[in-house]
Design a protein around this motif. Structure first.
Motif, PDB file in Angstrom:
ATOM      1  N   LYS A  93       0.952  -1.582   0.106  1.00 20.79           N
ATOM      2  CA  LYS A  93       0.215  -0.226   0.014  1.00 20.79           C
ATOM      3  C   LYS A  93       0.842   1.232   0.026  1.00 20.79           C
ATOM      4  O   LYS A  93       2.080   1.318   0.406  1.00 20.79           O
ATOM      5  N   SER A  94       0.664   2.700  -0.648  1.00 21.46           N
ATOM      6  CA  SER A  94       1.313   3.894  -0.608  1.00 21.46           C
ATOM      7  C   SER A  94       1.824   3.675   0.575  1.00 21.46           C
ATOM      8  O   SER A  94       3.033   4.252  -0.144  1.00 21.46           O
ATOM      9  N   CYS A 156     -11.090  12.950  -1.764  1.00 20.67           N
ATOM     10  CA  CYS A 156     -11.357  11.391  -1.012  1.00 20.67           C
ATOM     11  C   CYS A 156      -9.590  10.993  -1.710  1.00 20.67           C
ATOM     12  O   CYS A 156      -9.830  11.501  -2.502  1.00 20.67           O
ATOM     13  N   SER A 157      -8.505  10.020  -1.085  1.00 24.17           N
ATOM     14  CA  SER A 157      -7.876   9.857  -1.768  1.00 24.17           C
ATOM     15  C   SER A 157      -6.805   9.097  -0.638  1.00 24.17           C
ATOM     16  O   SER A 157      -7.672   8.743   0.543  1.00 24.17           O
ATOM     17  N   VAL A 158      -6.226   8.377  -0.974  1.00 24.11           N
ATOM     18  CA  VAL A 158      -5.347   7.175   0.088  1.00 24.11           C
ATOM     19  C   VAL A 158      -4.915   7.924   1.201  1.00 24.11           C
ATOM     20  O   VAL A 158      -2.921   8.992   0.823  1.00 24.11           O
ATOM     21  N   ASN A 180      -8.171   7.326   3.114  1.00 26.60           N
ATOM     22  CA  ASN A 180      -8.766   6.315   3.153  1.00 26.60           C
ATOM     23  C   ASN A 180      -7.631   5.311   2.991  1.00 26.60           C
ATOM     24  O   ASN A 180      -6.598   5.616   2.607  1.00 26.60           O
ATOM     25  N   SER A 181      -7.385   3.995   3.508  1.00 30.36           N
ATOM     26  CA  SER A 181      -6.474   2.839   3.405  1.00 30.36           C
ATOM     27  C   SER A 181      -6.610   2.362   2.519  1.00 30.36           C
ATOM     28  O   SER A 181      -5.626   2.081   1.000  1.00 30.36           O
ATOM     29  N   GLY A 182      -7.849   2.353   1.282  1.00 30.77           N
ATOM     30  CA  GLY A 182      -6.988   2.175  -0.291  1.00 30.77           C
ATOM     31  C   GLY A 182      -8.200   2.744  -0.934  1.00 30.77           C
ATOM     32  O   GLY A 182      -9.364   3.343  -0.193  1.00 30.77           O
ATOM     33  N   TYR A 183      -7.568   2.560  -2.367  1.00 28.34           N
ATOM     34  CA  TYR A 183      -8.793   4.114  -3.429  1.00 28.34           C
ATOM     35  C   TYR A 183     -10.188   3.240  -3.294  1.00 28.34           C
ATOM     36  O   TYR A 183     -11.198   3.950  -3.588  1.00 28.34           O
ATOM     37  N   CYS A 186     -12.347   4.988  -1.629  1.00 26.84           N
ATOM     38  CA  CYS A 186     -12.956   6.268  -1.844  1.00 26.84           C
ATOM     39  C   CYS A 186     -13.964   5.973  -2.655  1.00 26.84           C
ATOM     40  O   CYS A 186     -15.193   6.777  -2.849  1.00 26.84           O
ATOM     41  N   LEU A 187     -13.931   4.702  -3.848  1.00 27.70           N
ATOM     42  CA  LEU A 187     -14.755   4.757  -4.215  1.00 27.70           C
ATOM     43  C   LEU A 187     -15.932   4.385  -4.166  1.00 27.70           C
ATOM     44  O   LEU A 187     -17.415   4.746  -4.480  1.00 27.70           O
ATOM     45  N   ALA A 188     -16.104   3.933  -3.043  1.00 28.05           N
ATOM     46  CA  ALA A 188     -17.670   3.622  -2.270  1.00 28.05           C
ATOM     47  C   ALA A 188     -17.491   4.353  -1.831  1.00 28.05           C
ATOM     48  O   ALA A 188     -19.230   4.773  -1.910  1.00 28.05           O
ATOM     49  N   GLY A 189     -17.191   5.218  -1.182  1.00 29.51           N
ATOM     50  CA  GLY A 189     -17.063   6.915  -0.829  1.00 29.51           C
ATOM     51  C   GLY A 189     -18.179   7.829  -1.285  1.00 29.51           C
ATOM     52  O   GLY A 189     -18.848   8.286  -1.502  1.00 29.51           O
ATOM     53  N   LEU A 190     -17.682   7.252  -2.852  1.00 29.83           N
ATOM     54  CA  LEU A 190     -17.763   8.233  -4.149  1.00 29.83           C
ATOM     55  C   LEU A 190     -19.204   7.943  -4.384  1.00 29.83           C
ATOM     56  O   LEU A 190     -20.582   8.527  -4.976  1.00 29.83           O
ATOM     57  N   GLN A 191     -19.113   6.792  -4.655  1.00 27.14           N
ATOM     58  CA  GLN A 191     -20.972   5.875  -5.347  1.00 27.14           C
ATOM     59  C   GLN A 191     -21.980   6.373  -4.219  1.00 27.14           C
ATOM     60  O   GLN A 191     -23.255   6.923  -4.736  1.00 27.14           O
TER      61      GLN A 191
END
Length: 283
Positions: A93-94, A156-158, A180-183, A186-191
């Motif tokens: 992870k990043s 949102c980003s990681v 967040n710990s993973g993208y 963030c994608l779930a939050g965007l949706q």
């Protein structure tokens, strides 16, 4: 008496065989830099990738891996002397990339690893092998059209990524930053509407937008907020491996494998990639 002597000889031979095996056994991190033939001996090479980035580094439900970074890493490993069966992909992870290299958990990392001055203090880089640009992923009906529109919005980003901080520091200081710990989070939050935009490199965002379940729901804002030169991270001071990887990347570009990998992984999202950058031009 003869039987006893034979048994002693056999035991001595066994000890010698075990000693030889221990001295030349499996180097699970590929610490020979790929100088071996990669065929036989059981040697493996551990390579750091992302597990949750469609189009770049993704662990599929069947346990296989796909994406541009995976293709680049596989090509490089082959040039270092390892076939596909000898590669062990490790999730990095990043926030843990520098530590993974310092600990020796992996031989190198190909995980959308943007080259910058701060990271060059801690690791060495081969490449760059892709020029991406920071962008925004937003809902298809979003009214966000420029970076300053993010003021007052949830961004949102990681953790460990430079993208969100770049926006907050230079473009939209009033953006509400969420990490967040993973993208995928963030994608779930965007949706769900919990966040208004996801920011990272356009290559990563294109991979998400191209997924079947998200087609038509999201779009790229089309902003080139920064230049992101992806490099392959190597443990600090391991210049021999850097040189070998650069040679492999140059061959990948010259023989057309790089362009093929770009089209296969980014083509479905109509991603407009930049030409291959000059290998070894680390700035």
């Amino acid at each position: 008496m003869k039987l006893r002597k034979a048994s002693a000889a056999a035991a001595a031979a066994l000890v010698l065989a075990l000693t030889a095996t221990a001295c030349g056994g499996d180097d699970s991190n590929g610490n020979d830099g790929g100088s071996g033939s990669g065929s036989g001996g059981g040697d493996k090479i551990k390579i750091g990738i992302k597990y949750d980035q469609p189009g770049l580094g993704l662990k599929e439900p069947d346990g296989s891996f796909s994406g541009f970074d995976v293709d680049v890493a596989t090509y490089v490993a082959k040039e270092l002397g390892y076939d596909a069966k000898q590669i062990e992909f490790v999730e990095t992870k990043s926030a843990d990339r520098e530590n993974a290299l310092a600990r020796g958990d992996v031989k190198f990392i190909a995980a959308t690893y943007s080259i910058n001055d701060e990271r060059k203090k801690k690791v060495d880089f081969a490449g760059p092998y892709l020029l991406a640009h920071q962008d925004l992923l937003i809902k298809s009906d979003s009214d966000i059209s420029k970076g300053t529109d993010l003021n007052g919005k949830k961004l949102c980003s990681v953790t460990g990524s430079t993208s969100a901080q770049n926006v907050k520091d230079t473009i939209a200081p009033k953006a509400q930053l969420r990490e967040n710990s993973g993208y995928s989070e963030c994608l779930a939050g965007l949706q769900s509407g919990a966040v208004d935009a996801l920011t990272t490199d356009d290559s990563i965002l294109a991979g998400y937008a191209a997924q079947e379940q998200y087609k038509g729901k999201f779009k790229l804002a089309g902003l080139k907020l920064s230049n992101e030169n992806y490099g392959i991270g190597v443990k600090k001071g391991d210049t021999a491996t850097v040189d070998k990887i650069n040679a492999a990347l140059e061959k990948m570009v010259s023989d057309g494998a790089w362009e093929t990998a770009v089209k296969e992984n980014f083509g479905p999202a109509n991603y407009k990639n930049e030409p291959a950058p000059k290998i070894g031009d680390i700035k």
